[in-house]
Scaffold this motif. Structure first.
Motif, PDB file in Angstrom:
ATOM      1  N   HIS A   1     -10.406   6.849  -0.378  1.00  0.00           N
ATOM      2  CA  HIS A   1     -11.293   6.701   0.777  1.00  0.00           C
ATOM      3  C   HIS A   1     -11.584   8.074   1.385  1.00  0.00           C
ATOM      4  CE1 HIS A   1     -12.741   5.417   4.732  1.00  0.00           C
ATOM      5  NE2 HIS A   1     -12.869   4.197   4.245  1.00  0.00           N
TER       6      HIS A   1
ATOM      7  N   ASP B   1     -12.662  -0.281   8.057  1.00  0.00           N
ATOM      8  CA  ASP B   1     -12.436  -0.828   6.715  1.00  0.00           C
ATOM      9  C   ASP B   1     -11.031  -0.528   6.209  1.00  0.00           C
ATOM     10  OD1 ASP B   1     -13.095   1.888   6.532  1.00  0.00           O
ATOM     11  OD2 ASP B   1     -14.039   1.677   4.566  1.00  0.00           O
ATOM     12  N   LEU B   2     -10.489   0.650   6.544  1.00  0.00           N
ATOM     13  CA  LEU B   2      -9.117   0.940   6.147  1.00  0.00           C
ATOM     14  C   LEU B   2      -8.117   0.119   6.959  1.00  0.00           C
ATOM     15  CD1 LEU B   2      -8.692   4.754   5.379  1.00  0.00           C
ATOM     16  CD2 LEU B   2      -8.406   2.811   3.847  1.00  0.00           C
TER      17      LEU B   2
ATOM     18  N   HIS C   1      -3.237   4.880  -2.446  1.00  0.00           N
ATOM     19  CA  HIS C   1      -4.255   5.655  -1.749  1.00  0.00           C
ATOM     20  C   HIS C   1      -4.041   7.141  -2.032  1.00  0.00           C
ATOM     21  CE1 HIS C   1      -6.039   2.502   0.932  1.00  0.00           C
ATOM     22  NE2 HIS C   1      -4.936   1.883   0.567  1.00  0.00           N
TER      23      HIS C   1
ATOM     24  N   SER D   1      -9.077   9.667   3.753  1.00  0.00           N
ATOM     25  CA  SER D   1      -7.837  10.259   3.246  1.00  0.00           C
ATOM     26  C   SER D   1      -7.896  11.776   3.250  1.00  0.00           C
ATOM     27  CB  SER D   1      -7.543   9.750   1.832  1.00  0.00           C
ATOM     28  OG  SER D   1      -7.236   8.366   1.857  1.00  0.00           O
TER      29      SER D   1
ATOM     30  N   ARG E   1      -7.261   3.894  -4.657  1.00  0.00           N
ATOM     31  CA  ARG E   1      -8.274   3.993  -3.595  1.00  0.00           C
ATOM     32  C   ARG E   1      -8.350   5.452  -3.158  1.00  0.00           C
ATOM     33  NH1 ARG E   1     -12.237   2.794  -0.551  1.00  0.00           N
ATOM     34  NH2 ARG E   1     -12.125   1.290   1.177  1.00  0.00           N
TER      35      ARG E   1
ATOM     36  N   VAL F   1      -1.615  -1.011  -3.991  1.00  0.00           N
ATOM     37  CA  VAL F   1      -2.808  -0.187  -3.824  1.00  0.00           C
ATOM     38  C   VAL F   1      -2.339   1.234  -3.538  1.00  0.00           C
ATOM     39  CG1 VAL F   1      -4.943   0.185  -2.562  1.00  0.00           C
ATOM     40  CG2 VAL F   1      -4.080  -2.151  -2.885  1.00  0.00           C
TER      41      VAL F   1
ATOM     42  N   THR G   1      -4.247  -0.834  -8.086  1.00  0.00           N
ATOM     43  CA  THR G   1      -5.554  -0.212  -7.928  1.00  0.00           C
ATOM     44  C   THR G   1      -5.392   1.120  -7.213  1.00  0.00           C
ATOM     45  OG1 THR G   1      -5.938  -1.419  -5.854  1.00  0.00           O
ATOM     46  CG2 THR G   1      -6.818  -2.388  -7.865  1.00  0.00           C
TER      47      THR G   1
ATOM     48  N   CYS H   1       0.857  -1.184   0.000  1.00  0.00           N
ATOM     49  CA  CYS H   1       0.000   0.000   0.000  1.00  0.00           C
ATOM     50  C   CYS H   1       0.894   1.234   0.000  1.00  0.00           C
ATOM     51  CB  CYS H   1      -0.905   0.024   1.232  1.00  0.00           C
ATOM     52  SG  CYS H   1      -2.171  -1.270   1.252  1.00  0.00           S
TER      53      CYS H   1
ATOM     54  N   GLU I   1      -7.762  -3.081   5.359  1.00  0.00           N
ATOM     55  CA  GLU I   1      -6.993  -3.052   4.116  1.00  0.00           C
ATOM     56  C   GLU I   1      -5.495  -2.988   4.376  1.00  0.00           C
ATOM     57  OE1 GLU I   1      -8.174  -0.338   1.053  1.00  0.00           O
ATOM     58  OE2 GLU I   1     -10.284  -0.433   1.636  1.00  0.00           O
TER      59      GLU I   1
ATOM     60  N   THR J   1      -7.304  10.968  -7.943  1.00  0.00           N
ATOM     61  CA  THR J   1      -7.311   9.980  -9.026  1.00  0.00           C
ATOM     62  C   THR J   1      -7.003  10.642 -10.366  1.00  0.00           C
ATOM     63  OG1 THR J   1      -8.931   8.634  -7.826  1.00  0.00           O
ATOM     64  CG2 THR J   1      -8.684   8.214 -10.179  1.00  0.00           C
TER      65      THR J   1
ATOM     66  N   PRO K   1      -9.665  12.042  -1.897  1.00  0.00           N
ATOM     67  CA  PRO K   1     -10.954  11.930  -2.597  1.00  0.00           C
ATOM     68  C   PRO K   1     -11.366  13.204  -3.326  1.00  0.00           C
ATOM     69  CG  PRO K   1     -11.313  12.229  -0.245  1.00  0.00           C
ATOM     70  CD  PRO K   1      -9.825  12.083  -0.435  1.00  0.00           C
TER      71      PRO K   1
END
Length: 399
Positions: free
Chosen positions: A289, A304-305, A238, A292, A287, A236, A285, A206, A308, A251, A241
């Protein structure tokens, strides 16, 4: 943090301090830059002017009642901080909330024609398109025939130093660096890092990204190398958002950086095509979240994080803001144990960071003394020093 008493949370209420200068000087300057970068209409101009006035003389204003993330910000402590002075709220919180209000002012969350328009995009693109970026990508060709450990080390240092091009794609100075009276690298756990990413590795890495542009490019190149060399099986990435802290990667910024790498000739282009294929088949991938973009330390990671990060062979936390969130945005004594303050992270974790704020842990007493003797306290914020710190036992029972 079972064995480490908590240090005071950083505030911005001391004139002359670095946090105070960020709120009193940097944030107003950012508002003016954003205002000038786009042909915003009267509504945005009024909102930006109001935010500017609030930053200089006022208090934190609430989000609109129809804001889609209002409940989330309330869960993050909004009601405790509204109507307080920006300078009396924990610095990490007030700094993060400033960017949320800035996006509100320019209509980023809509509805309307400016919905989703990144107010920082011109600055990010200018850096990514700069000639220096091409020069750094071309420099990868010089590493093509070097042994894999040398290439890996060079790319790790490229990711560490980001857009400091003179250091980005060169082999570490090694003995010369270690012999310097005040080394640029004030902590170096890179051997531990490599022990967690051995050849023929198949685990998941990650990477919690920091800045876009010329700092995201070497992060992506490091991931490409680790995949291509067989040190990891999956990565992954991160990202934030939404646009955040001017240059933090989203992203869209990943896509821009990847396109820039793919378009480069030589070794860089090969790495870019490897990444493109890896994203298509799921080995890489992205992410984004909501946490973040939270004004909170990683000690408050949602379940959930945590789930991960826990099985990853390593989580690399990039940059200054993420370091503050990892160890806690507190006035730690510099010799505070990095292992102790990151003990609650759910898996092995590494920090790659250039020093651009006051927060620091994990230094030896001799290193701290040498830094202070040579530079006073400037070394904490000037970006001239960096660190690689690793807690290989994060998340273990009893830690």
């Amino acid at each position: 943090m079972p064995d480490t008493p908590a240090a005071p949370v950083l505030l911005a209420n001391q004139p002359g301090s670095f946090p105070h200068s960020v709120l009193a000087e940097r944030h107003p300057a950012i508002i003016r830059q954003v205002r000038d970068a786009f042909p915003y209409g009267p509504g945005q101009h009024r909102a930006l002017d109001g935010l500017l006035e609030s930053c200089v003389d006022g208090v934190l204003q609430p989000l609109p009642e129809d804001a889609g993330d209002l409940a989330r910000w309330r869960a993050w402590g909004l009601d405790d901080h509204v109507s307080r002075s920006w300078f009396d709220v924990p610095w990490l919180w007030s700094e993060s909330y400033f960017y949320r209000l800035l996006l509100e002012a320019v209509g980023y969350f809509g509805p309307g024609p400016w919905q989703g328009v990144d107010p920082f995009r011109p600055f990010k693109r200018a850096e990514l398109d700069a000639p220096e970026t091409g020069e750094e990508l071309a420099a990868l060709d010089a590493l093509r025939d070097r042994p894999e450990p040398d290439r890996a080390r060079a790319l790790l240092h490229g990711s560490l130093w980001g857009n400091r091009a003179d250091l980005g794609f060169r082999l570490s100075a090694g003995d010369g660096e270690a012999a310097a009276p005040v080394p640029a690298l004030v902590a170096d756990d890179s051997e531990t890092l490599w022990s967690l990413l051995p050849p023929a590795g198949a685990g998941t890495l990650c990477l919690v990204a920091d800045n876009a542009g010329r700092e995201l490019v070497p992060d992506l190149l490091l991931v490409a190398h680790l995949l291509g060399a067989g040190r990891i099986g999956r990565a992954v990435l991160h990202v934030k958002p939404y646009p955040y802290y001017v240059s933090d990667a989203t992203t869209a910024d990943v896509v821009d950086a990847l396109r820039r790498i793919v378009a480069a000739p030589g070794t860089a282009g090969e790495y870019g095509r490897l990444l493109w294929a890896a994203m298509a088949d799921g080995r890489v991938t992205v992410r984004a979240h909501p946490f973040s973009g939270a004004p909170l330390p990683f000690a408050e990671l949602p379940d959930d994080l945590r789930a991960e990060f826990a099985p990853a062979v390593l989580t690399i936390v990039k940059g200054d803001l993420n370091y503050r969130r990892l160890v806690g945005d507190r006035r730690w004594p510099p010799t505070t144990s990095f292992h102790e303050v990151t003990a609650g992270f759910p898996g092995p974790v590494a920090a790659l960071r250039t020093l651009k704020s006051d927060v620091i842990t994990g230094l030896t007493a001799d290193t701290e003394a040498a830094l202070v003797a040579a530079e006073g306290q400037r070394w904490r914020t000037a970006g001239t020093h960096a660190l690689i710190q690793v807690n290989a036992s994060g998340g273990l029972p009893g830690r």
